[in-house]
Motif scaffolding. Structure first.
Motif, PDB file in Angstrom:
ATOM      1  N   ALA A  91     -29.528  35.973  49.924  1.00  0.00           N
ATOM      2  CA  ALA A  91     -29.928  37.383  49.917  1.00  0.00           C
ATOM      3  C   ALA A  91     -30.840  37.460  51.342  1.00  0.00           C
ATOM      4  N   PHE A  92     -31.375  36.464  51.469  1.00  0.00           N
ATOM      5  CA  PHE A  92     -32.252  36.591  52.941  1.00  0.00           C
ATOM      6  C   PHE A  92     -31.326  36.659  54.179  1.00  0.00           C
ATOM      7  N   LYS A 100     -32.405  34.524  62.836  1.00  0.00           N
ATOM      8  CA  LYS A 100     -33.402  34.376  63.756  1.00  0.00           C
ATOM      9  C   LYS A 100     -34.428  33.692  62.885  1.00  0.00           C
ATOM     10  N   GLN A 101     -34.116  33.466  61.614  1.00  0.00           N
ATOM     11  CA  GLN A 101     -35.090  33.044  60.646  1.00  0.00           C
ATOM     12  C   GLN A 101     -36.205  33.969  60.231  1.00  0.00           C
ATOM     13  N   TYR A 102     -36.076  35.222  60.601  1.00  0.00           N
ATOM     14  CA  TYR A 102     -36.841  36.282  60.113  1.00  0.00           C
ATOM     15  C   TYR A 102     -36.125  37.535  60.226  1.00  0.00           C
ATOM     16  N   PHE A 103     -36.697  38.640  59.614  1.00  0.00           N
ATOM     17  CA  PHE A 103     -36.159  39.761  59.698  1.00  0.00           C
ATOM     18  C   PHE A 103     -37.092  40.956  59.764  1.00  0.00           C
ATOM     19  N   ASP A 104     -37.020  41.958  60.500  1.00  0.00           N
ATOM     20  CA  ASP A 104     -38.105  42.716  60.919  1.00  0.00           C
ATOM     21  C   ASP A 104     -37.589  44.451  60.327  1.00  0.00           C
ATOM     22  N   ASP A 107     -34.106  45.324  60.816  1.00  0.00           N
ATOM     23  CA  ASP A 107     -33.139  44.622  59.734  1.00  0.00           C
ATOM     24  C   ASP A 107     -33.351  45.211  58.381  1.00  0.00           C
ATOM     25  N   LEU A 108     -34.642  45.669  57.930  1.00  0.00           N
ATOM     26  CA  LEU A 108     -34.608  45.994  56.567  1.00  0.00           C
ATOM     27  C   LEU A 108     -34.144  47.390  56.618  1.00  0.00           C
ATOM     28  N   ASP A 109     -34.173  48.226  57.736  1.00  0.00           N
ATOM     29  CA  ASP A 109     -33.563  49.636  57.459  1.00  0.00           C
ATOM     30  C   ASP A 109     -32.285  49.512  57.493  1.00  0.00           C
ATOM     31  N   ARG A 110     -31.426  48.814  58.271  1.00  0.00           N
ATOM     32  CA  ARG A 110     -30.006  48.638  58.139  1.00  0.00           C
ATOM     33  C   ARG A 110     -29.469  48.149  56.763  1.00  0.00           C
ATOM     34  N   VAL A 111     -30.276  47.275  56.073  1.00  0.00           N
ATOM     35  CA  VAL A 111     -29.809  46.829  54.939  1.00  0.00           C
ATOM     36  C   VAL A 111     -30.050  47.814  53.913  1.00  0.00           C
ATOM     37  N   MET A 112     -31.146  48.597  53.852  1.00  0.00           N
ATOM     38  CA  MET A 112     -31.501  49.615  53.040  1.00  0.00           C
ATOM     39  C   MET A 112     -30.555  50.905  53.172  1.00  0.00           C
ATOM     40  N   ARG A 113     -30.024  51.234  54.582  1.00  0.00           N
ATOM     41  CA  ARG A 113     -28.990  52.415  54.705  1.00  0.00           C
ATOM     42  C   ARG A 113     -27.652  51.731  54.260  1.00  0.00           C
ATOM     43  N   SER A 114     -27.411  50.425  54.253  1.00  0.00           N
ATOM     44  CA  SER A 114     -26.182  49.963  53.712  1.00  0.00           C
ATOM     45  C   SER A 114     -26.327  50.243  52.017  1.00  0.00           C
ATOM     46  N   LEU A 145     -38.633  34.258  50.331  1.00  0.00           N
ATOM     47  CA  LEU A 145     -38.695  33.454  49.041  1.00  0.00           C
ATOM     48  C   LEU A 145     -39.779  33.590  48.176  1.00  0.00           C
ATOM     49  N   ASP A 146     -41.071  33.545  48.931  1.00  0.00           N
ATOM     50  CA  ASP A 146     -42.291  33.762  47.938  1.00  0.00           C
ATOM     51  C   ASP A 146     -42.477  34.964  47.288  1.00  0.00           C
TER      52      ASP A 146
END
Length: 151
Positions: A91-92, A100-104, A107-114, A145-146
């Protein structure tokens, strides 16, 4: 009330039983701690000393021995936990497409829009800040993960 559904395949359950029987073939009344550790090693598991103490306690030994049921229950929980962690890691990666070993926020906006969820910048920022422990406006793998394990 949740229905208990095992993520452990019947093949893996048979493998647990087979490994147990390799060590227990001459024994009656359960296995001692050292023998149970041999079963774990036969299964390819290598718990740290701390993990091993925790596992042994969870198996609820009686008079220094554990029956197969207690052993298999705890090991199946361990397998399910690792499977869940693998799914969370996958999922990450949906968020961290660039690895990149992180998202900002982008990235969150892109997933939410999808997912057909159109959030405001403020909502996205709030979601990030709720999980961001380092204050860098990013969600790294450990923070994700946390969050998912404590949901």
């Amino acid at each position: 009330m949740k229905t208990a559904v095992s993520l452990v395949t019947p093949e893996r359950q048979a493998e647990l039983h087979e490994a147990w029987n390799l060590i227990a073939e001459q024994k009656k009344g359960g296995l001692r701690k050292k023998e149970v550790y041999k079963v774990l090693r036969a299964l390819g598991m290598a718990p740290t000393e701390y993990e091993w103490r925790q596992l042994w306690q969870r198996m609820e030994p009686v008079h220094g021995k554990v029956e197969f049921h207690g052993f298999s229950h705890v090991i199946e929980e361990q397998i399910e936990a690792s499977l869940n962690v693998d799914r969370i890691q996958e999922a990450f990666e949906l968020f961290d497409q660039d690895r990149k070993q992180y998202f900002d926020a982008t990235d969150l906006d892109r997933v939410m829009r999808s997912l057909n969820e159109h959030l405001t910048e403020e909502q996205i920022k709030d979601m990030i800040l709720e999980v961001d422990c380092q204050g860098d406006c990013r969600i790294n793998r450990d923070e994700f993960l946390d969050m998912m394990c404590n949901f």
